[in-house]
Design a protein around this motif. Structure first.
Motif, mmCIF file in Angstrom:
data_model
loop_
_atom_site.group_PDB
_atom_site.id
_atom_site.type_symbol
_atom_site.label_atom_id
_atom_site.label_comp_id
_atom_site.label_asym_id
_atom_site.label_seq_id
_atom_site.Cartn_x
_atom_site.Cartn_y
_atom_site.Cartn_z
ATOM 1 N N UNK A 131 -4.019 16.691 0.241
ATOM 2 C CA UNK A 131 -4.092 15.269 0.551
ATOM 3 C C UNK A 131 -5.530 14.839 0.749
ATOM 4 N N UNK A 132 -6.288 15.599 1.511
ATOM 5 C CA UNK A 132 -7.689 15.259 1.764
ATOM 6 C C UNK A 132 -8.487 15.159 0.473
ATOM 7 N N UNK A 133 -8.239 16.081 -0.436
ATOM 8 C CA UNK A 133 -8.965 16.067 -1.704
ATOM 9 C C UNK A 133 -8.652 14.808 -2.503
ATOM 10 N N UNK A 134 -7.388 14.404 -2.519
ATOM 11 C CA UNK A 134 -6.982 13.242 -3.307
ATOM 12 C C UNK A 134 -7.354 11.916 -2.653
ATOM 13 N N UNK A 135 -7.529 11.929 -1.355
ATOM 14 C CA UNK A 135 -7.747 10.674 -0.632
ATOM 15 C C UNK A 135 -9.166 10.529 -0.107
ATOM 16 N N UNK A 136 -9.814 11.639 0.299
ATOM 17 C CA UNK A 136 -11.112 11.549 0.946
ATOM 18 C C UNK A 136 -12.284 11.963 0.079
ATOM 19 N N UNK A 137 -12.030 12.556 -1.092
ATOM 20 C CA UNK A 137 -13.111 12.908 -2.008
ATOM 21 C C UNK A 137 -13.157 11.889 -3.140
ATOM 22 N N UNK A 138 -14.071 12.071 -4.076
ATOM 23 C CA UNK A 138 -14.157 11.135 -5.197
ATOM 24 C C UNK A 138 -12.947 11.224 -6.124
ATOM 25 N N UNK A 139 -12.059 12.203 -5.901
ATOM 26 C CA UNK A 139 -10.795 12.221 -6.642
ATOM 27 C C UNK A 139 -9.939 11.003 -6.295
ATOM 28 N N UNK A 140 -10.296 10.331 -5.193
ATOM 29 C CA UNK A 140 -9.555 9.133 -4.804
ATOM 30 C C UNK A 140 -9.482 8.113 -5.929
ATOM 31 N N UNK A 141 -10.533 8.039 -6.734
ATOM 32 C CA UNK A 141 -10.555 7.065 -7.827
ATOM 33 C C UNK A 141 -9.436 7.319 -8.827
ATOM 34 N N UNK A 142 -8.985 8.583 -8.942
ATOM 35 C CA UNK A 142 -7.885 8.923 -9.840
ATOM 36 C C UNK A 142 -6.528 8.624 -9.214
ATOM 37 N N UNK A 143 -6.492 8.513 -7.902
ATOM 38 C CA UNK A 143 -5.206 8.464 -7.206
ATOM 39 C C UNK A 143 -4.996 7.205 -6.375
ATOM 40 N N UNK A 144 -5.891 6.250 -6.461
ATOM 41 C CA UNK A 144 -5.813 5.086 -5.572
ATOM 42 C C UNK A 144 -4.537 4.262 -5.758
ATOM 43 N N UNK A 145 -3.899 4.355 -6.939
ATOM 44 C CA UNK A 145 -2.670 3.601 -7.179
ATOM 45 C C UNK A 145 -1.420 4.486 -7.166
ATOM 46 N N UNK A 146 -1.581 5.752 -6.759
ATOM 47 C CA UNK A 146 -0.427 6.649 -6.675
ATOM 48 C C UNK A 146 0.543 6.183 -5.585
ATOM 49 N N UNK A 147 1.820 6.442 -5.815
ATOM 50 C CA UNK A 147 2.830 6.188 -4.791
ATOM 51 C C UNK A 147 3.189 7.498 -4.096
ATOM 52 N N UNK A 148 3.145 7.463 -2.777
ATOM 53 C CA UNK A 148 3.524 8.606 -1.960
ATOM 54 C C UNK A 148 4.795 8.241 -1.197
ATOM 55 N N UNK A 149 5.795 9.091 -1.224
ATOM 56 C CA UNK A 149 7.016 8.829 -0.459
ATOM 57 C C UNK A 149 6.877 9.439 0.937
ATOM 58 N N UNK A 150 7.606 8.916 1.921
ATOM 59 C CA UNK A 150 7.575 9.532 3.250
ATOM 60 C C UNK A 150 7.958 11.004 3.211
ATOM 61 N N UNK A 151 8.923 11.344 2.380
ATOM 62 C CA UNK A 151 9.351 12.742 2.273
ATOM 63 C C UNK A 151 8.208 13.631 1.784
ATOM 64 N N UNK A 152 7.436 13.142 0.812
ATOM 65 C CA UNK A 152 6.287 13.910 0.328
ATOM 66 C C UNK A 152 5.270 14.143 1.444
ATOM 67 N N UNK A 153 4.992 13.104 2.221
ATOM 68 C CA UNK A 153 3.990 13.197 3.271
ATOM 69 C C UNK A 153 4.411 14.198 4.341
ATOM 70 N N UNK A 154 5.695 14.181 4.721
ATOM 71 C CA UNK A 154 6.165 15.121 5.735
ATOM 72 C C UNK A 154 6.123 16.556 5.198
ATOM 73 N N UNK A 155 6.460 16.739 3.928
ATOM 74 C CA UNK A 155 6.393 18.073 3.335
ATOM 75 C C UNK A 155 4.969 18.613 3.343
ATOM 76 N N UNK A 156 3.985 17.730 3.113
ATOM 77 C CA UNK A 156 2.589 18.160 3.193
ATOM 78 C C UNK A 156 2.269 18.669 4.593
ATOM 79 N N UNK A 157 2.755 17.944 5.599
ATOM 80 C CA UNK A 157 2.509 18.363 6.973
ATOM 81 C C UNK A 157 3.156 19.712 7.263
#
Length: 384
Positions: free
Chosen positions: A153-179
């Motif tokens: 998550x950090x790589x996709x959101x906090x690094x310059x990879x964010x530019x590739x993922x800024x319009x991605x949809x994340x579901x609540x289930x995905x976020x909890x699974x990451x945790x």
């Protein structure tokens, strides 16, 4: 959401900083002289390097709207006094309010386990939903790992990879699974630790209890009754409603520490932990109504204000989606206010009110690499 990387303070697209300019000047005769210190503190935020700030104070004399600095760095336009913005973790107070209303209706007990409502969802790496209560997720004593600290998550959101993922949809289930891929922070009830996962789980419980998305319940139970015209749970909507300014910040994992414009993004990665959009006037109306007893029965409001320590490093105390903050006013006088702060992608916020809801302040900074809202709160509430 709130804090540094854990709070999802991320940013996007370019522009050299323009010279800050105050967009509000106190005018004697209109009551603004009572807020001269507050205006000075807002100007001070801009002097620290934040592009702009917008704020409203609401008290027995009425509403005072102010702004300072720039709303659009490329155009050099001033910050708007009535801008909408992403409120980040202030969303948590809305979510907690809904769950407390559901408790008042007898539809859920805050001492129910998470496992009762979401069996098998909070499991793995020492997590056990059957040992965590709804109350513990609301006051951040669950020990659940924060998904925003997950490496992927950090790589996709906090690094310059964010530019590739800024319009991605994340579901609540995905976020909890990451945790759940990460180890539990502490045994439930044996510590305090800020975790955005707690409020994603809270949003999922709201849907389980009511059959409706958390945002729909906020709209029905809070937004519509209070006529909050600028407040929405945007879901996957990437654009901002008007009026609004641009939002600027620095990607925490960008080694070049460039300033980017992140106004447009899919906020689903914040989910029920931080995706709400509002404005200063609506936030003041919300917290004033909440602390004034218009949204919760006395018993539930008392539970919301039953706080635990956030630790010496953070200060203040945490209730159920509500922060109790004692302002360090000069001398022996202390002022206690209630509310929440929040940060999300170039948007840093604070909304607080007095215990009876009669005096409220809400503000937003459209930059996330500098600026401290505490002096504004001290200027407004200390000595009054």
């Amino acid at each position: 959401m709130t804090g540094a990387a854990a709070a999802l303070t991320v940013t996007l697209a370019a522009g050299a900083l323009a010279a800050p300019a105050s967009a509000a000047t106190p005018r004697p005769g209109h009551g603004d002289h009572r807020h001269e210190a507050t205006q000075g503190a807002l100007d001070g935020i801009v002097a620290e390097g934040v592009p702009g700030v917008t704020a409203q104070v609401r008290d027995k004399y009425g509403s005072w709207n102010a702004a300072s600095g720039v709303g659009d760095l490329r155009r050099g336009t001033p910050r708007g006094k009535h801008d909408s913005f992403r409120v980040g973790s202030i969303t948590k107070t809305f979510v907690a309010t809904v769950l407390l209303q559901l408790q008042a209706e007898g539809r859920i007990d805050l001492d129910d386990t998470v496992g009762k409502w979401l069996p098998g969802v909070v499991e793995g790496n020492e997590h056990d939903g059957d040992a965590i209560t709804v109350r513990q997720i609301l006051n951040q004593t669950s020990g659940i790992a924060d998904y925003s600290r997950d490496d992927e998550f950090s790589r996709k959101v906090f690094s310059t990879e964010f530019f590739k993922h800024r319009y991605d949809t994340w579901t609540p289930e995905q976020l909890v699974k990451l945790a759940m891929r990460n180890k539990r922070v502490f045994e439930p009830g044996k510590g305090w630790g800020y975790s955005n996962t707690n409020y994603v789980v809270a949003g999922m419980i709201i849907k389980k209890v009511t059959g409706n998305a958390y945002g729909d319940e906020i709209e029905r139970r809070v937004i519509e009754p209070l006529d909050l015209k600028a407040t929405i749970a945007p879901g996957t909507r990437a654009t901002m409603p008007r009026p609004s300014s641009r939002a600027y910040g620095k990607l925490p994992l960008d080694p070049e520490a460039k300033t980017y414009d992140v106004t447009e993004l899919n906020p689903s990665f914040a989910s029920s932990a931080g995706e709400v959009i509002s404005d200063s006037a609506d936030l003041n109306r919300f917290y004033s109504a909440l602390l004034g007893g218009r949204l919760l029965p006395k018993e539930q409001l008392a539970e919301m204000k039953d706080t635990v320590s956030r630790g010496e490093d953070r200060g203040g105390r945490y209730g159920l989606g509500l922060i109790e903050l004692t302002l360090p006013c000069k001398g022996t006088v202390k002022r206690t206010v209630w509310g929440h702060d929040g940060d999300l992608h170039g948007s840093s916020n604070l909304a607080v009110t007095t215990e009876d809801g009669s005096h409220s302040l809400a503000l937003n900074m459209n930059g996330d690499w500098a600026g401290d809202a505490d002096p504004v709160a001290e200027a407004e509430f200390c000595g009054k």
